[in-house]
Design a protein around this motif. Structure first.
Motif, short mmCIF file in Angstrom:
data_model
loop_
_atom_site.label_atom_id
_atom_site.label_comp_id
_atom_site.label_asym_id
_atom_site.label_seq_id
_atom_site.Cartn_x
_atom_site.Cartn_y
_atom_site.Cartn_z
N ASP A 69 0.83 -1.21 0.00
CA ASP A 69 0.00 0.00 0.00
C ASP A 69 0.86 1.26 0.00
N VAL A 70 1.89 1.27 0.87
CA VAL A 70 2.74 2.45 0.96
C VAL A 70 3.80 2.48 -0.15
N ASP A 71 4.26 1.30 -0.58
CA ASP A 71 5.26 1.25 -1.67
C ASP A 71 4.70 1.88 -2.94
N GLY A 72 3.42 1.68 -3.18
CA GLY A 72 2.79 2.21 -4.39
C GLY A 72 2.23 3.62 -4.24
N ALA A 73 2.44 4.22 -3.07
CA ALA A 73 1.86 5.54 -2.79
C ALA A 73 2.83 6.66 -3.15
N GLY A 74 2.28 7.87 -3.21
CA GLY A 74 3.11 9.05 -3.44
C GLY A 74 3.74 9.51 -2.14
N SER A 75 4.71 10.41 -2.26
CA SER A 75 5.33 11.02 -1.08
C SER A 75 4.33 11.98 -0.45
N LEU A 76 4.63 12.43 0.77
CA LEU A 76 3.71 13.36 1.42
C LEU A 76 3.49 14.63 0.60
N PRO A 77 4.52 15.26 0.04
CA PRO A 77 4.26 16.46 -0.77
C PRO A 77 3.28 16.19 -1.93
N GLN A 78 3.41 15.02 -2.58
CA GLN A 78 2.49 14.67 -3.68
C GLN A 78 1.07 14.47 -3.17
N VAL A 79 0.94 13.70 -2.09
CA VAL A 79 -0.39 13.39 -1.55
C VAL A 79 -1.03 14.64 -0.95
N TRP A 80 -0.21 15.48 -0.29
CA TRP A 80 -0.77 16.70 0.31
C TRP A 80 -1.30 17.63 -0.77
N ALA A 81 -0.62 17.69 -1.91
CA ALA A 81 -1.09 18.52 -3.03
C ALA A 81 -2.47 18.02 -3.50
N GLN A 82 -2.65 16.69 -3.51
CA GLN A 82 -3.96 16.13 -3.90
C GLN A 82 -5.03 16.51 -2.88
N LEU A 83 -4.67 16.44 -1.59
CA LEU A 83 -5.64 16.80 -0.55
C LEU A 83 -6.01 18.28 -0.66
N GLU A 84 -5.03 19.13 -0.89
CA GLU A 84 -5.29 20.57 -1.01
C GLU A 84 -6.22 20.87 -2.20
N ARG A 85 -5.98 20.19 -3.33
CA ARG A 85 -6.87 20.38 -4.49
C ARG A 85 -8.30 19.96 -4.15
N TRP A 86 -8.42 18.83 -3.45
CA TRP A 86 -9.74 18.34 -3.03
C TRP A 86 -10.38 19.35 -2.07
N LEU A 87 -9.58 19.88 -1.16
CA LEU A 87 -10.08 20.79 -0.13
C LEU A 87 -10.51 22.14 -0.69
N GLU A 88 -9.85 22.59 -1.75
CA GLU A 88 -10.15 23.91 -2.33
C GLU A 88 -11.63 24.08 -2.65
N GLN A 89 -12.26 23.05 -3.19
CA GLN A 89 -13.68 23.14 -3.55
C GLN A 89 -14.57 23.33 -2.31
N HIS A 90 -14.08 22.92 -1.14
CA HIS A 90 -14.87 23.02 0.09
C HIS A 90 -14.47 24.21 0.96
N ALA A 91 -13.33 24.82 0.63
CA ALA A 91 -12.76 25.89 1.46
C ALA A 91 -13.74 27.02 1.79
N PRO A 92 -14.56 27.49 0.83
CA PRO A 92 -15.45 28.61 1.17
C PRO A 92 -16.43 28.31 2.32
N ARG A 93 -16.74 27.03 2.53
CA ARG A 93 -17.71 26.69 3.57
C ARG A 93 -17.06 26.06 4.79
N LEU A 94 -15.73 25.99 4.79
CA LEU A 94 -15.02 25.34 5.88
C LEU A 94 -14.95 26.24 7.12
N VAL A 95 -15.52 25.75 8.22
CA VAL A 95 -15.56 26.51 9.47
C VAL A 95 -14.31 26.20 10.31
N GLY A 96 -13.88 24.93 10.29
CA GLY A 96 -12.74 24.52 11.08
C GLY A 96 -12.38 23.08 10.77
N TRP A 97 -11.32 22.62 11.40
CA TRP A 97 -10.95 21.22 11.25
C TRP A 97 -10.68 20.63 12.62
#
Length: 182
Positions: A69-97
């Motif tokens: 699972d981890v051997d086939g995964a991206g590094s944290l910078p790669q994965v974090w970029a994916q999370l940020e792209r996903w999060l951008e669409q929700h950012a205007p309504r995000l109250v907190g985490w």
């Protein structure tokens, strides 16, 4: 109506635990929850650890995350970029985490610094749900996620020590702590 992001991380470790500085994220789970406490969207990815790429037997048994699972995964910078792209669409309504306890916030902040990453979450309020739940329930001390769910009359759903499952179970406790309505 605002949304909350609940994040759970799985990280490299061994029996007896490792200091935070030696742990690396191997899985990120995030559940975006509406004001009613129901999931609106989710994100899950494995992350390839850089310093110690081989998971310990203890870590594999605890998390049920396979080496492949981890051997086939991206590094944290790669994965974090994916999370940020996903999060951008929700950012205007995000109250907190939120996370169960402070470990996840501290681990993220450490790895953001190490990899020089920026995040939408850096300017967003963080709620330590473990502390907030203990305070709301007037408990003498904070309890684990399993115990908190039992106190709330809920059963843990799914396999423990998997990031998205833990995030979803944590999210179920948010409405008991927050006045999530407008």
């Amino acid at each position: 109506m605002g949304h909350w992001l609940v994040i759970d991380l799985e990280a490299t470790t061994d029996e007896g635990g490792w200091p935070l500085e030696e742990m690396e994220i191997i899985e990120i789970g995030a559940s975006l929850v509406g004001a009613d406490g129901h999931e609106r969207d989710h994100f899950q990815r494995f992350v390839k650890p850089q310093r110690r790429p081989c998971l310990t037997d203890f870590c594999r048994e605890l998390t049920h995350i396979a080496q492949a699972d981890v051997d086939g995964a991206g590094s944290l910078p790669q994965v974090w970029a994916q999370l940020e792209r996903w999060l951008e669409q929700h950012a205007p309504r995000l109250v907190g985490w939120s996370s169960w306890g402070d470990y996840d916030r501290r681990q993220l902040e450490q790895e953001w610094r190490q990899h020089q990453l920026t995040s939408l979450l850096q300017g967003t309020p963080h709620l330590n749900l473990k502390q907030a739940f203990a305070k709301a329930r007037q408990l003498p001390r904070p309890v684990g996620l399993h115990s908190a769910l039992q106190l709330a009359g809920l059963q843990f759903q799914g396999a423990q020590h998997r990031a998205l499952t833990d995030a979803r179970n944590t999210a179920r406790l948010l409405p008991l702590v927050l006045p999530l309505k407008d």
